[in-house]
Scaffold this active site. Structure first.
Site, PDB file in Angstrom:
ATOM      1  N   ASP A 157      -7.938  -7.771  -0.150  1.00 51.67           N
ATOM      2  CA  ASP A 157      -7.011  -8.022   0.948  1.00 51.67           C
ATOM      3  C   ASP A 157      -7.713  -7.682   2.244  1.00 51.67           C
ATOM      4  O   ASP A 157      -8.630  -6.855   2.265  1.00 51.67           O
ATOM      5  CB  ASP A 157      -5.775  -7.125   0.839  1.00 51.67           C
ATOM      6  N   HIS A 162      -4.928 -22.540   8.463  1.00 50.04           N
ATOM      7  CA  HIS A 162      -6.252 -22.998   8.025  1.00 50.04           C
ATOM      8  C   HIS A 162      -7.042 -21.840   7.410  1.00 50.04           C
ATOM      9  O   HIS A 162      -7.616 -21.976   6.329  1.00 50.04           O
ATOM     10  CB  HIS A 162      -7.040 -23.611   9.178  1.00 50.04           C
ATOM     11  N   ASP A 187       0.866  -1.178   0.000  1.00 48.55           N
ATOM     12  CA  ASP A 187       0.000   0.000   0.000  1.00 48.55           C
ATOM     13  C   ASP A 187       0.911   1.240   0.000  1.00 48.55           C
ATOM     14  O   ASP A 187       2.126   1.120   0.016  1.00 48.55           O
ATOM     15  CB  ASP A 187      -0.924  -0.024   1.214  1.00 48.55           C
ATOM     16  N   CYS A 208      -5.853 -29.714   8.841  1.00 47.23           N
ATOM     17  CA  CYS A 208      -7.079 -30.507   8.761  1.00 47.23           C
ATOM     18  C   CYS A 208      -6.876 -31.847   8.064  1.00 47.23           C
ATOM     19  O   CYS A 208      -7.596 -32.802   8.346  1.00 47.23           O
ATOM     20  CB  CYS A 208      -8.159 -29.730   8.013  1.00 47.23           C
ATOM     21  N   CYS A 221      -6.028 -28.119   4.103  1.00 47.75           N
ATOM     22  CA  CYS A 221      -4.871 -27.476   4.731  1.00 47.75           C
ATOM     23  C   CYS A 221      -4.098 -28.514   5.534  1.00 47.75           C
ATOM     24  O   CYS A 221      -4.616 -29.574   5.865  1.00 47.75           O
ATOM     25  CB  CYS A 221      -5.289 -26.288   5.600  1.00 47.75           C
ATOM     26  N   CYS A 238     -11.297 -30.047   4.516  1.00 40.37           N
ATOM     27  CA  CYS A 238     -10.335 -28.984   4.221  1.00 40.37           C
ATOM     28  C   CYS A 238      -8.986 -29.611   3.892  1.00 40.37           C
ATOM     29  O   CYS A 238      -8.570 -30.588   4.505  1.00 40.37           O
ATOM     30  CB  CYS A 238     -10.200 -28.040   5.419  1.00 40.37           C
TER      31      CYS A 238
HETATM   32 ZN   LIG Z   1      -8.059 -26.606   7.427  1.00 46.06          ZN
END
Ligand SMILES: [Zn+2]
Ligand SMILES: [Zn+2]
Lengths: 410, 512
Positions: free
Chosen positions: A275, A350, A100, A318, A315, A313
């Site tokens: 963002d 996550h 920015d 998970c 990630c 999920c």
């Molecule tokens: Zn996750």
């Protein structure tokens, strides 16, 4: 007087458009590699994303993150950044960075900041000495940082300000400052400067500003001054109005937006880039973003919940152990949240992955021209019944041809 | 490879027999080399060390980073980190069924050795005394007591690889009377018999996993624990698999019949020099609390064993520091690694300038990076120690190390994280900084209630005073500020949005 057009250090490859809404899918080719649009960009304010290593951020799928010019200007400072060779080298991040301008932080963090035609005057948070941030200084800092996308210094005031004259002044000053930024920009062949459309919630001001900004032909265009607590209806009108006047072949960035439903609606209104610090900040308080809403894992109910943060999920937390993941449970997050920094790191990973995955699913839906169905499905999972759908979202989506309340999900 | 849900693999493991092979040993009180192996786990070479966990995780090292970036073959996990709900409720950790529930809960890799004890190392003294039937512990919400049966039941449910037997030690007490010492040995013997009996209830080679037992060697003179030691030798020697040593200088008192067993040190080393001294007496396995202490203080450890030989032209009168204080701004443009030649993630991927920046900006990643580095430094240190013993030069190398390096770790100068509640140690009492003093007083007095309020505040999000928000949420988490003293914390509302989303936040929330 518009200065001569700048070279651009990006290419915008449009891949698909929704046949109903204004949603677009694209690939944005930036100096540090291609990124998929629509995109959510995590905010690594001080060249670090809340305890995650750059490798963990990369693993979550992120290829474009934010750094804040104001913070990096204070620490480590321009001299050190110069010596090290920019922000990519500082944080060992091989992918893209957006910075920015620093103006927003000044005005919002420092009570005593004062805006004049020259720039933003403020007192140094270190020693109280009077300082001045000009468009030239902001660009010089961003040139040193070496960000792939730089933002112009703009005159930001709260959208909710009732002072129309001040709003007009800020909008016009932002245009003048863009000219100064373009003039000062030393590396247009490897850094992309984006303009920022201002004008508060006044649609005429926004239209005028959009016309002026588009004329200056920057590689990308941001819609600024929003997410300042204005009504969501007003927000949607501004985004819808601006995107309607923007060239198709340029990326459109709506600054400071990050709640999942804000993202999917804004995409339908024709925005590409977003963002927000919320997904990563909220992780530190034990809040997990899921398809069914935000779960506060500090709630004692989760202390005995041995299911993953979100079933399915992908990630690293998970994913099950036999799929190469950690098999972290809600109960474990409950066990460590606010007690061990690693608990925050796990949930941050996550949440970042959730946001990026949401964008990925939206993009696939747009490319396959089923974005309206995606929207129906998204809201159906998030809210237990249609009566709870937020009115602003229903209205905004109706405006681009999707009736969330109808049973026809096509 | 097909692994199903992971369950089948566990039950296919051969009997859980711990094997300790002494690879080299010259005499009784001399450094020795060994290999600790357990089917399914990576063999651990000794002398070596275990990672010290807090609530199941090595502080600042999330489990994915543990897998990717550490070489730790084993970790130490304390029961007291998991049972704050006891005795009012059954702690959640005991709910999941299935094998190795503790390992799965804390996401520990399959091949990492899991050593389990009642108390963290070093344990925080408890105002509650042990009794004949119960040992005092400290959870994150206060002092509790657990019985020997409870401890054994926990081991049975959680299925660690090694259980360190309960020891009756009045931690923190300067002087202990002879009568009390007699009790220590009586109780410890009873508790050791208990954990053996409970383990032996489990059928050998059956479906249910049996654990290995490390019996305590108490920090009292041999004649005061002679009955206990005699019974260990006569009646329990073939039922225990190792010794937990609370005072390394009493290794001399260890009966010869127990010399074949691996020795885990619970004698807290203050420095690498002390580690070397213990190793020189024949200690095998360690927990090294000074690693995390250094990390929390912002100190990147910087030593190797054997010590580098001083180049002739660079003879210095002063000794080398054992660590680099990352709060000092001397390295702000230095793109060199923390330690030249270190192969850790922090040193191969990042540089001093970045770590310096992270500390200056109080970013959590700073602690992550030096914690990874500090563990790597200790891994290399121990591997250097083993080579040195192997080649028979340990005594000289130890002397050279002591001559080369400062005797103590650098004093902490920066704002180390506020000592976090139940993790802080008795030694910090005297030198507690002002901001710590208050918390300690409360803590030391009537229990932990005040302290607990501070924890709760960690999870609260300031919603009004934006200017202090960033400061609070980042720094409170790493413990840099005591929330009780931060302006603007009063009137915080608990952010409880377990259902649905929050209302739109002010701009700063989004964009700062
Ligand atoms: Zn996750
Ligand atoms: Zn290193």
């Amino acid at each position: 007087m518009a200065p001569v057009p700048m070279p651009s250090a990006l290419t915008f490859e449009l891949l698909g458009k929704c046949s109903v809404t204004k949603a677009r899918a694209a690939t944005l080719h930036l100096p540090h590699g291609p990124v998929p649009l629509p995109i959510f960009m995590p905010v690594a304010t001080q060249a670090s994303l809340k305890g995650l290593t750059p490798d963990q951020l990369e693993e979550s799928g992120c290829r474009l993150c934010l750094n804040n010019t104001y913070h990096l200007g204070l620490k480590p400072g321009q001299a050190t950044l110069d010596a090290i060779g920019g922000a990519h080298k500082l944080q060992s991040w091989p992918h893209n960075i957006l910075t920015d301008s620093g103006g927003f932080q000044m005005v919002s963090l420092l009570k005593l900041a004062k805006v004049t035609e020259e720039g933003v005057r403020f007192l140094s948070p270190h020693d109280g000495a009077p300082m001045l941030l000009t468009p030239e200084h902001s660009i010089s800092l961003q040139n040193t940082i070496g960000s792939d996308i730089m933002m112009q210094l703009d005159d930001v005031i709260a959208t909710t300000s009732p002072d129309l004259a001040r709003m007009k002044e800020a909008m016009e000053r932002s245009v003048r400052w863009l000219d100064r930024c373009m003039q000062a920009h030393k590396n247009p062949e490897r850094q992309n400067l984006f303009c920022i459309i201002q004008g508060g919630l006044d649609l005429d001001l926004r239209r005028e500003c959009t016309a002026q900004m588009v004329e200056r032909d920057t590689p990308g265009i941001a819609i600024g001054g929003l997410s300042g607590g204005e009504a969501k209806d007003a927000y949607c009108k501004v985004v819808d109005t601006c995107t309607g006047l923007l060239p198709e072949k340029k990326p459109r960035y709506v600054m400071g937006v990050g709640y999942p439903e804000d993202l999917v609606v804004s995409i339908a209104l024709g925005a590409d880039m977003f963002d927000c610090v919320w997904p990563t900040r909220t992780a530190r308080f034990g809040n997990a973003i899921t398809t069914r809403g935000v779960l506060n894992l500090r709630n004692a109910a989760f202390s005995e919940d041995f299911s993953p943060i979100e079933e399915g999920c992908r990630c690293v937390c998970c994913r099950k152990r036999d799929e190469g993941g950690l098999g972290i449970t809600r109960a474990y997050i409950y066990h460590v949240t606010a007690k061990e920094t690693a608990g925050a790191h796990l949930l941050t990973m996550h949440n970042v992955q959730y946001q990026l995955d949401l964008m990925k699913r939206a993009r696939e839906a747009i490319i396959e021209d089923r974005y309206p169905a995606f929207l129906h499905d998204f809201f159906a999972k998030l809210y237990s019944d249609k009566g709870k759908y937020p009115e602003w979202a229903v209205t905004a989506l109706r405006g681009v041809g999707v009736d969330l309340l109808s049973d026809d999900a096509s | 490879m097909f692994e199903g849900d992971g369950t089948s693999k566990f039950s296919q493991l051969p009997p859980e027999m711990l094997d300790f092979t002494i690879l080299k040993s010259t005499s009784a009180l001399a450094p020795r080399l060994g290999r600790l192996s357990l089917p399914g786990r990576t063999p651990l070479l000794t002398p070596g060390f275990l990672g010290s966990t807090s609530r199941g995780v090595i502080p600042h090292i999330s489990q994915d980073n543990f897998r990717k970036y550490t070489k730790l073959g084993g970790v130490y996990v304390a029961l007291e980190d998991f049972i704050e709900k006891h005795p009012q409720k059954t702690p959640p950790i005991f709910s999941p069924d299935g094998p190795e529930s503790l390992r799965r809960f804390i996401a520990l890799p399959e091949n990492t050795l899991l050593v389990f004890g009642a108390r963290r190392q070093p344990p925080i003294p408890t105002p509650v005394a042990n009794t004949n039937t119960e040992a005092a512990i400290l959870t994150s919400v206060g002092f509790k007591s657990i019985s020997s049966e409870y401890y054994a039941a926990a081991a049975r449910k959680l299925q660690p690889d090694i259980v360190v037997g309960l020891a009756d030690i009045p931690f923190g007490q300067e002087t202990v009377g002879t009568k009390r010492k007699d009790k220590m040995s009586d109780r410890t013997e009873n508790w050791t018999r208990d954990i053996i009996a409970k383990r032996n209830d489990i059928e050998k080679g059956g479906e249910e996993k049996r654990w290995n037992i490390f019996a305590p060697l108490l920090p009292i003179d041999r004649d005061l624990q002679s009955w206990y030691l005699e019974h260990l030798v006569d009646e329990m020697a073939d039922k225990i698999q190792g010794m937990a040593i609370y005072d390394a200088y009493l290794l001399d008192d260890l009966p010869e019949e127990l010399h074949h067993l691996p020795r885990l040190s619970f004698h807290v080393p203050a420095s690498p020099h002390e580690l070397l001294r213990q190793i020189s007496l024949g200690m095998d396995l360690f927990t090294v609390p000074f690693i995390s202490d250094a990390t929390d203080a912002g100190i990147a450890l910087d030593f190797t064993f054997p010590a580098p030989t001083k180049p002739k032209d660079m003879q210095r009168s002063s000794r080398h520091s054992l660590g680099i204080d990352m709060w000092q701004s001397a390295y702000s443009s230095s793109v060199t690694p923390l330690t030249e030649g270190c192969e850790c993630y922090a040193c191969t991927k990042h540089h001093r300038a970045y770590v310096q920046h992270l500390f200056s900006a109080k970013e959590m990643l700073g602690w992550v990076l030096i914690q990874l580095h500090n563990h790597a430094i200790l891994s290399s240190f121990f591997s250097g120690v083993r080579s040195s013993i192997e080649s028979g030069t340990f005594e000289e190398d130890m002397a050279a190390f002591e001559a080369f390096y400062d005797p103590n770790l650098p004093e902490k100068t920066g704002q180390g994280p506020r000592v976090r509640g139940y993790q802080f140690k008795a030694e910090d009492h005297g030198k507690a900084e002002k901001k710590n003093a208050k918390a300690f007083r409360k803590f030391d007095g009537e229990g932990t209630e005040e302290k607990v309020k501070v924890y709760a505040a960690h999870g609260q999000q300031p919603s009004k005073k934006k200017a202090v928000e960033d400061r609070i949420d980042d720094e409170a988490l790493i413990g840099l500020v005591d929330l009780a003293n931060v302006e603007g914390v009063e009137g915080l509302s608990i952010e409880d949005d377990s259902q649905g989303y929050r209302e739109p936040q002010a701009a700063i929330e989004h964009r700062s």
